[in-house]
Design a protein around this motif. Structure first.
Motif, PDB file in Angstrom:
ATOM      1  N   PHE A  56      -6.752   3.608   1.953  1.00  0.00           N
ATOM      2  CA  PHE A  56      -6.323   2.319   2.498  1.00  0.00           C
ATOM      3  C   PHE A  56      -7.191   1.942   3.693  1.00  0.00           C
ATOM      4  CE2 PHE A  56      -1.864   4.082   1.378  1.00  0.00           C
ATOM      5  CZ  PHE A  56      -2.126   3.942   0.031  1.00  0.00           C
ATOM      6  N   TYR A  81      -5.441  -0.664  -5.591  1.00  0.00           N
ATOM      7  CA  TYR A  81      -5.783  -0.847  -4.179  1.00  0.00           C
ATOM      8  C   TYR A  81      -6.869  -1.910  -4.018  1.00  0.00           C
ATOM      9  CZ  TYR A  81      -3.419   3.707  -3.844  1.00  0.00           C
ATOM     10  OH  TYR A  81      -2.525   4.728  -3.929  1.00  0.00           O
ATOM     11  N   PHE A 114       0.834  -1.197   0.000  1.00  0.00           N
ATOM     12  CA  PHE A 114       0.000   0.000   0.000  1.00  0.00           C
ATOM     13  C   PHE A 114       0.875   1.256   0.000  1.00  0.00           C
ATOM     14  CE2 PHE A 114      -3.758  -2.428   1.838  1.00  0.00           C
ATOM     15  CZ  PHE A 114      -4.583  -2.185   0.752  1.00  0.00           C
ATOM     16  N   GLY A 138       1.096   3.507  -3.428  1.00  0.00           N
ATOM     17  CA  GLY A 138       0.486   4.824  -3.278  1.00  0.00           C
ATOM     18  C   GLY A 138       1.464   5.964  -3.445  1.00  0.00           C
TER      19      GLY A 138
END
Length: 459
Positions: free
Chosen positions: A85, A239, A49, A53
């Protein structure tokens, strides 16, 4: 020394390609290619993540917000970057339960509302991620031109081709494997580069003060950034893939909180460098780039790690976006589905590379894409509510578009003025269109849904 710089950047890209190809999937199915289903631990997800990101944008946006708006807006930006997230960590178990064999936000939309809504959601998601890809490659070209004598086109094409090689061959597993290493590398490089950058700060003047706008303006900017970044990133298919890649619900939740926490820390640290640059009185450049203003005329032992950091940031986000786009349009389990997914990944990169080579500013496009996402994100996420129907989702999405135009329309007295205001002339983020889009889309969706009988989620 362009040859040394080219060699170091080439070596970094080769390492990423090796790590990705080594981890390529072995199942041979489209499902494993785009989901790596139930295979990832909390720590792997957290690092993924963070790495997926992060991008070159963190070297531009947070320092500029810190330098010109101040800590309140910067904190809003940090939370906005991490909130998607957290939302998926909290909402993801319900998605996994309702759609255990799911692969994408588009399939989630289809299960809730049908094929027409799926197509609309897929187009919005691809448009957003295409802007993201072009922005990242454009940014690495700009950073290369700023810090070295290497032609920017060489690095742009090098990053695009390298990520294509291991993403096309390895799918999501390759992206997750590289994310783990890239996350640790970017944390180490970011700490080193930020430390050296602050070391190069001139002495603070006696009247130095934190940059800030009036508290009302700072809060408005912070709220705008939270809404824009969160709404847009909830359409980031990379995601969503990680929702199904998690070993179980607990791994997803812990990974989401870990990734979110590290993201807030990174954005605040790099934004703090921008604040320190503004406080020191150093020239921030034109256009202003507070982080890089402190690297002007720096020796190669400083600029080279900065370039490697930038390449790591771009590579970690680009490979996620490439595989995410393929997973949106690829469907079915026919033998040719995997081949189509791979060719789709290649095809989407052609226009992206062409746009990136132009060196255009994509900030305004990003804001428009963010607003489009904000207009439909609530109707999509309400899909698990049993009263929601395709009519409620479509009606809410259309109402969100009207809500985006409404503030400018009311304040300036004409529809055309409202439309122009919703396209962010001057590339300045304003709160009105985002709040209007969210509130009206939510209200209309719930009103239409409330008038309907209970609906059973399609399986």
């Amino acid at each position: 020394m362009p040859y040394l710089t080219s060699a170091v950047l080439g070596a970094a890209l080769c390492c990423f390609a090796f790590l990705g190809l080594r981890a390529r999937f072995g199942g041979g199915s489209l499902d494993d290619y785009v989901t790596a289903r139930n295979s990832q631990t909390a720590s792997t997800l957290g690092l993924s993540f963070l790495a997926s990101g992060m991008g070159a944008w963190i070297l531009f946006a947070p320092p500029e917000i810190g330098a010109f708006v101040g800590p309140v807006a910067l904190l809003g930006y940090a939370f906005g970057s991490a909130l998607p997230f957290i939302v998926l960590g909290l909402y993801g178990p319900k998605i996994r339960q309702a759609l255990p064999e799911g692969r994408s936000i588009a399939e989630f939309a289809e299960a809730c509302y049908g094929k027409n809504v799926r197509r609309f959601v897929a187009m919005v998601s691809v448009a957003y991620m295409g802007c993201f890809l072009a922005a990242e490659l454009t940014a690495i070209g700009a950073i290369t031109a700023l810090l070295s004598d290497v032609p920017p086109a060489v690095v742009i094409i090098g990053v695009a081709l390298t990520t294509l090689v291991y993403t096309v061959m390895g799918g999501l597993r390759a992206s997750l494997a590289t994310d783990r290493w890239q996350a640790w590398l970017l944390l180490a490089l970011l700490l080193a580069v930020a430390s050296v950058t602050l070391w190069r700060l001139p002495s603070m003047p006696s009247d130095a003060a934190l940059p800030s706008l009036p508290i009302g303006s700072s809060l408005s900017v912070a709220l705008t950034l939270v809404i824009a970044v969160t709404a847009a990133n909830l359409f980031h298919q990379g995601y969503w893939q990680r929702v199904w890649a998690a070993q179980d619900d607990q791994s997803l939740g812990r990974g989401a909180w870990l990734g979110g926490g590290m993201t807030i820390l990174v954005v605040m640290v790099i934004g703090g460098v921008g604040m320190m640059a503004a406080m020191s009185g150093v020239s921030l450049g034109e256009p202003p780039m507070p982080f890089f203003a402190l690297l002007s005329d720096a020796p190669i032992w400083i600029t080279l790690p900065s370039l490697v950091l930038a390449v790591t940031l771009v590579t970690s986000s680009v490979d996620t976006l490439q595989n995410g786009i393929a997973s949106l349009w690829a469907s079915g389990d026919r033998p040719d589905a995997l081949t189509k997914a791979r060719w789709l990944t290649v095809a989407i990169m052609v226009p992206v590379i062409v746009i990136a080579l132009q060196g255009l500013s994509v900030l305004r496009l990003f804001l428009i894409a963010d607003l489009l996402c904000a207009a439909i994100v609530v109707p999509v996420l309400l899909g698990l509510w049993q009263r929601m129907t395709p009519m409620a989702a479509i009606g809410g999405g259309l109402a969100g578009l009207v809500g985006a135009v409404l503030p400018g329309w009311l304040s300036q007295g004409s529809v055309s003025a409202g439309v122009i205001a919703a396209t962010f002339p001057g590339s300045v983020p304003t709160l009105g269109p985002f709040v209007g889009a969210l509130l009206l889309s939510t209200a209309v969706s719930m009103i239409i849904a409330g008038a309907n009988k209970r609906r059973v989620l399609a399986r």
